[in-house]
Design a protein around this motif. Structure first.
Motif, PDB file in Angstrom:
ATOM      1  N   LYS A 501      56.200  58.061  92.417  1.00  0.00           N
ATOM      2  CA  LYS A 501      57.254  58.976  92.001  1.00  0.00           C
ATOM      3  C   LYS A 501      58.114  59.337  93.206  1.00  0.00           C
ATOM      4  O   LYS A 501      57.630  59.381  94.343  1.00  0.00           O
ATOM      5  CB  LYS A 501      56.678  60.245  91.361  1.00  0.00           C
ATOM      6  CG  LYS A 501      55.976  59.982  90.032  1.00  0.00           C
ATOM      7  CD  LYS A 501      55.575  61.272  89.366  1.00  0.00           C
ATOM      8  CE  LYS A 501      54.806  60.994  88.064  1.00  0.00           C
ATOM      9  NZ  LYS A 501      55.630  60.267  87.094  1.00  0.00           N
ATOM     10  N   CYS A 515      61.608  61.004  89.489  1.00  0.00           N
ATOM     11  CA  CYS A 515      61.782  59.674  88.905  1.00  0.00           C
ATOM     12  C   CYS A 515      60.581  58.796  89.250  1.00  0.00           C
ATOM     13  O   CYS A 515      60.011  58.908  90.333  1.00  0.00           O
ATOM     14  CB  CYS A 515      63.049  59.004  89.449  1.00  0.00           C
ATOM     15  SG  CYS A 515      64.470  60.087  89.520  1.00  0.00           S
ATOM     16  N   SER A 516      60.250  57.912  88.348  1.00  0.00           N
ATOM     17  CA  SER A 516      59.222  56.920  88.644  1.00  0.00           C
ATOM     18  C   SER A 516      59.894  55.657  89.167  1.00  0.00           C
ATOM     19  O   SER A 516      61.085  55.429  88.941  1.00  0.00           O
ATOM     20  CB  SER A 516      58.419  56.595  87.390  1.00  0.00           C
ATOM     21  OG  SER A 516      59.268  56.022  86.406  1.00  0.00           O
ATOM     22  N   TYR A 517      59.146  54.861  89.910  1.00  0.00           N
ATOM     23  CA  TYR A 517      59.666  53.566  90.346  1.00  0.00           C
ATOM     24  C   TYR A 517      58.577  52.514  90.125  1.00  0.00           C
ATOM     25  O   TYR A 517      57.403  52.831  89.984  1.00  0.00           O
ATOM     26  CB  TYR A 517      60.105  53.605  91.810  1.00  0.00           C
ATOM     27  CG  TYR A 517      58.988  53.768  92.821  1.00  0.00           C
ATOM     28  CD1 TYR A 517      58.397  52.651  93.427  1.00  0.00           C
ATOM     29  CD2 TYR A 517      58.517  55.024  93.189  1.00  0.00           C
ATOM     30  CE1 TYR A 517      57.372  52.797  94.349  1.00  0.00           C
ATOM     31  CE2 TYR A 517      57.505  55.174  94.111  1.00  0.00           C
ATOM     32  CZ  TYR A 517      56.938  54.064  94.696  1.00  0.00           C
ATOM     33  OH  TYR A 517      55.926  54.197  95.616  1.00  0.00           O
ATOM     34  N   ASN A 518      58.976  51.237  90.072  1.00  0.00           N
ATOM     35  CA  ASN A 518      57.999  50.167  89.877  1.00  0.00           C
ATOM     36  C   ASN A 518      58.424  48.940  90.666  1.00  0.00           C
ATOM     37  O   ASN A 518      59.304  49.014  91.526  1.00  0.00           O
ATOM     38  CB  ASN A 518      57.822  49.860  88.388  1.00  0.00           C
ATOM     39  CG  ASN A 518      59.117  49.365  87.736  1.00  0.00           C
ATOM     40  OD1 ASN A 518      60.062  48.992  88.428  1.00  0.00           O
ATOM     41  ND2 ASN A 518      59.147  49.400  86.413  1.00  0.00           N
ATOM     42  N   THR A 521      62.206  48.014  90.941  1.00  0.00           N
ATOM     43  CA  THR A 521      63.170  48.908  91.587  1.00  0.00           C
ATOM     44  C   THR A 521      63.733  48.254  92.848  1.00  0.00           C
ATOM     45  O   THR A 521      62.992  47.707  93.660  1.00  0.00           O
ATOM     46  CB  THR A 521      62.502  50.246  91.953  1.00  0.00           C
ATOM     47  OG1 THR A 521      62.000  50.860  90.758  1.00  0.00           O
ATOM     48  CG2 THR A 521      63.502  51.186  92.611  1.00  0.00           C
ATOM     49  N   LYS A 550      64.910  58.314  83.496  1.00  0.00           N
ATOM     50  CA  LYS A 550      63.690  58.691  84.218  1.00  0.00           C
ATOM     51  C   LYS A 550      63.248  57.661  85.244  1.00  0.00           C
ATOM     52  O   LYS A 550      62.701  58.015  86.277  1.00  0.00           O
ATOM     53  CB  LYS A 550      62.549  58.929  83.210  1.00  0.00           C
ATOM     54  CG  LYS A 550      62.732  60.156  82.346  1.00  0.00           C
ATOM     55  CD  LYS A 550      61.513  60.377  81.449  1.00  0.00           C
ATOM     56  CE  LYS A 550      61.689  61.628  80.602  1.00  0.00           C
ATOM     57  NZ  LYS A 550      60.497  61.853  79.726  1.00  0.00           N
ATOM     58  N   ARG A 551      63.451  56.373  84.937  1.00  0.00           N
ATOM     59  CA  ARG A 551      62.955  55.345  85.858  1.00  0.00           C
ATOM     60  C   ARG A 551      64.048  54.960  86.845  1.00  0.00           C
ATOM     61  O   ARG A 551      65.196  54.742  86.474  1.00  0.00           O
ATOM     62  CB  ARG A 551      62.474  54.116  85.088  1.00  0.00           C
ATOM     63  CG  ARG A 551      61.938  53.015  86.009  1.00  0.00           C
ATOM     64  CD  ARG A 551      61.093  52.025  85.238  1.00  0.00           C
ATOM     65  NE  ARG A 551      61.812  51.339  84.193  1.00  0.00           N
ATOM     66  CZ  ARG A 551      62.612  50.271  84.409  1.00  0.00           C
ATOM     67  NH1 ARG A 551      62.772  49.809  85.621  1.00  0.00           N
ATOM     68  NH2 ARG A 551      63.223  49.685  83.403  1.00  0.00           N
TER      69      ARG A 551
END
Length: 853
Positions: A501, A515-518, A521, A550-551
């Motif tokens: 996050k 925000c979330s990241y993966n 990103t 959000k992402r």
């Protein structure tokens, strides 16, 4: 003889005298005033004790209370007031173990280094000069107070400072003092690299940098810069030269501006000539490849002297390209040369080249300067036109190529470099339609078209799994719908790598977006070049874009933000809300966030002398980060783990080497080591500006240690082998600490094989055999979590001071991360390795010795 005192200094002295105490200005300010120079600082000495000084003034700071020094704050300015003192025994060759306060001004002056710094002044009582400092000023002589052997045995840094004063004032050194310099020069080895660097920089940026010769003649460079001694002893039997390498260097120093980067680059520009020298059959010397080799040697020297990364790269760029001489009548060749050394090298490179030419044989100077003038004229024409000189300046970027059908991976980087090569020849081709046409003609889009056809016709060659097809579809939809970066920049308030996050706060607002990241990103620099999450820290000002609100889809360093790193000379006026440095004032809101490590502190958390990283927009401060909250971990008894890996906080990986020191942010750190089945963890508490020893022999343990390793292959039918044995990866594997060979095979795919190091209690790795995952994710183009996290890890590597090789060069291995991350491979390290550890702040405050400056 009258010295006009600033009104605030007069107020301090009058306040002390009204309370029944003596007070004088002392040291460097007296010296400078007698020389008709404007003093940088006004220091005051008194017989009042520190506690008595503090009672008399409302705003004080204990800058050196143990040595009798209190700083008085008056309307944005600071003045040091020190009690008369006599120094006790010097045990560390730098500071007295204890001091004794004295009621006698003469005794206080007796402890000082040189006669020109051992004077005090009072508007009524006049000059107090018991050791003849005024006469030495008139005669232009540096002379120790009393016995020079005693002065240099007390504080070894005075050995170097003596020559620095001679350079700044253009003075000679008194004979007995000069003899003592030679006798005591070896004691410089007891002084910290930071202090050596600071004195060297002051000498180099003086009006007479050629007095560096005195450091050589008195044996000082042999201690901290032995490479220069070799230069002084290396002849140049070549028609273009009439001096030794060292004498040529000393001469060239005088021809560049008094800038620390330029002067240091000039000092090092020929540092490799002794190592590269060879003589032909006619007896003429040649120094083939000395600029390239010089950059390598210079990096070692700059690390030794604890230069920060930014200045190191600036200096190395000038050393590496100082002898690059493209034909000025060929603009394409000049653009290629400019692209090699980057736009940032100009106009500094021409200062270096001109100085280098002026230090050669007089017969060749005019011709060389004429060539440099023509070269510079062409460069300025290219710069004024704005011709592209780097991939970041092309009219297309990686996302554009992917949007037009190119597969993610190293082909994108190759295509961009091909486009740059074309634009360097013909700058007018820097148009999207022209470059896309050029790349299609060169065949960069053929693979993407073939794969697309294969998917449509059901072709089984390299067919991705359903999971991968779903990811590709989602990515395509995201690409089609993704918005532009948010126009309003935001403050990066926190990064949580475990929860994946990131906190973002709009400037001037208290609202925070979490925000979330993966793995998808994108992390970019401000020029849209791919970066890693490790390039960002809390306090950074960024632009961003979100998917679904959000992402985090992408984040980059914001345009329009000026970032000043490791700023030291500054003033903070909280009352007026002003931040000042380099003569400029910036608005400072009390609510501006200040970060120390991952902690958010207040403006009052900044100590005098802290180095800052400051983000500015227009004339306003956006955020600050204190960069001096560091300590050192010293590894002892490393034999068991030499060549193995050390894992710190499940994010930083180092190759263990003898005598290794790790400079890191203060706080608690978990260290895990592993090698040949041995390993264990320990919690280390690092204190600011202090060193803590960690005995690795205590971590050998009683036998093999194990890591719980989770392996996920996106092609579930693939065969997984660990150390040659087939594994069932449906559940975590218990893997012995140390090195292992992991291999994944599947018909129709390239084999995937890497050497890994298990050195954390739990770890995970995700492997995708499709696309670039068949070999290894290219640096800067991560397609899966593996590539992203590996690049992030690689950028966080701290190289040990005595370890001259990168991990990828030392061993064909790489560590496995904690469960939040993935495995990093040797390819990831070799391509994405970044030198990110700057020289960290150590105990630089020399309260009580400021009079020597």
């Amino acid at each position: 003889m009258t010295i006009p005192l600033p009104e605030k200094v007069r107020v301090i002295i009058n306040t002390l005298e009204k309370a029944g105490f003596e007070a004088f200005i002392v040291g460097g300010c007296v010296r400078d005033a007698l020389l008709k120079r404007t003093p940088n600082d006004w220091d005051i000495t008194t017989n009042a004790l520190p506690e008595e000084v503090k009672r008399l003034f409302p705003a004080t700071v204990d800058t050196g209370i143990a040595h009798g020094t209190v700083s008085i704050l008056m309307k944005g300015e600071s003045f040091e007031v020190t009690t008369y003192r006599v120094d006790g025994l010097y045990e560390d060759a730098r500071h007295p173990k204890e001091v004794h306060f004295s009621g006698e001004l003469r005794e206080d002056l007796r402890r000082r280094d040189f006669t020109i710094n051992a004077m005090a002044y009072h508007e009524v009582k006049g000059l107090v000069d018991p050791f003849g400092g005024q006469k030495d000023l008139e005669n232009g002589v540096i002379c120790c107070v009393g016995d020079p052997k005693e002065r240099f045995s007390e504080d070894a840094l005075r050995i170097m400072r003596c020559v620095r004063f001679a350079a700044q004032l253009d003075f000679s050194i008194e004979e007995e003092t000069k003899k003592a310099l030679s006798a005591f020069s070896g004691r410089l080895g007891l002084i910290s690299a930071e202090r050596i660097r600071m004195e060297l920089e002051k000498l180099l940026t003086s009006a007479h940098p050629e007095k560096l010769r005195l450091l050589y003649e008195t044996g000082q460079t042999a201690v901290f810069l032995p490479e220069f001694d070799l230069c002084m002893e290396t002849p140049q039997n070549n028609r273009h030269h009439c001096y030794t390498v060292g004498e040529h260097t000393l001469k060239t120093l005088m021809y560049v501006p008094e800038d620390p980067v330029l002067r240091m680059a000039m000092l090092l520009h020929d540092i490799a000539k002794p190592a590269c020298r060879w003589t032909d059959d006619q007896g003429e010397d040649h120094f083939t490849h000395h600029p390239e080799r010089g950059a390598e040697i210079s990096r070692t020297i700059l690390k030794r002297l604890k230069f920060d990364n930014r200045r190191t790269e600036q200096i190395l760029r000038l050393v590496r390209f100082h002898d690059d001489n493209p034909p000025p009548d060929d603009e394409g060749a000049v653009r290629k040369a400019m692209a090699r050394c980057t736009r940032e090298a100009y106009p500094d490179l021409f200062y270096i080249k001109r100085a280098d030419a002026k230090g050669k044989h007089p017969d060749y100077v005019e011709a060389e300067l004429s060539y440099i003038d023509r070269y510079q004229e062409v460069c300025e024409r290219i710069l004024s036109r704005g011709d592209a000189l780097s991939v970041a300046e092309l009219s297309v970027n990686g996302r554009d190529l992917i949007a037009h059908g190119m597969e993610r991976g190293k082909r994108v980087g190759e295509a961009l470099h091909t486009a740059l090569s074309a634009v360097l020849k013909r700058p007018e081709d820097n148009k999207p339609e022209t470059l896309l046409k050029l790349l299609k003609k060169a065949g960069f889009f053929c693979i993407a078209v073939f794969l697309s056809l294969g998917l449509l016709t059901g072709c089984s060659l390299n067919r991705p799994s359903k999971t991968q097809q779903q990811k590709t579809t989602e990515a395509a939809e995201s690409e089609a719908e993704e918005p532009e970066y948010e126009e309003e920049p935001a403050l990066l308030s926190f990064i949580d790598t475990k929860e994946r996050k990131i906190g973002l706060r709009l400037l001037g607002s208290t609202e925070e977006k979490i925000c979330s990241y993966n793995e998808n990103t994108l992390f970019c620099d401000k020029y849209d070049g791919l970066s890693t999450l490790a390039s960002f820290q809390p306090g950074e000002i960024v632009n961003y874009r979100l998917f679904g609100g959000k992402r985090l889809e992408a984040m980059k360093i914001s345009y329009g933000i000026e970032r000043i790193d490791r700023l030291k000379k500054y003033k903070i006026d909280e009352e007026r809300g002003i931040f000042s440095f380099e003569g400029a004032n910036y608005k400072l809101d009390p609510a501006v966030p200040v970060y120390l490590g991952d902690e958010n502190v207040t403006l009052k958390g900044i100590d005098e002398g802290d180095e800052l990283r400051v983000c500015l927009r227009d004339k306003e401060v956006c955020s600050m980060r204190i960069t001096t909250g560091y300590g050192t971990i010293v590894l002892k008894n490393t034999e068991v783990f030499d060549g193995g890996y050390l894992n710190m906080d499940n994010s930083t990986f180092l190759v263990v080497s003898p005598g290794m020191e790790i400079e890191t942010v203060e706080g608690k750190h978990e260290i895990t080591v592993a090698n040949d089945g041995y390993g264990d963890s320990i919690l280390v508490n690092v204190l600011r500006n202090e060193a803590v020893a960690v005995d690795l022999s205590a971590l050998k343990g009683e036998g093999p240690k194990f890591c719980e390793l989770t392996i996920t292959v996106l092609q579930p039918e693939a065969e997984v082998l660990l150390d040659g044995a087939r594994q069932d990866v449906s559940s975590p594997l218990s893997v012995r600490y140390g090195t292992h060979r992991l291999t994944v095979r599947l018909e129709g795919y390239d084999p995937w094989s890497r050497t890994l190091v298990a050195n954390s209690k739990t770890a995970s790795i995700e492997i995708d055999l499709t696309g670039t995952g068949a070999s290894a994710p290219a640096a800067g183009e991560p397609e899966t979590e593996t590539g992203t996290e590996a690049a992030s890890l690689a950028s966080q590597i701290i190289e040990a001071a005595q370890n001259g090789t990168r991990p990828s060069e030392a061993q064909n291995t790489a560590p496995i991360t904690d469960t939040a991350g993935a495995a990093a491979t040797e390819e990831d390290f070799s391509s994405a390795y970044l030198d990110t550890l700057s020289s960290m702040f150590s105990a630089l405050s020399d309260t009580g010795d400021k009079d020597d400056d």
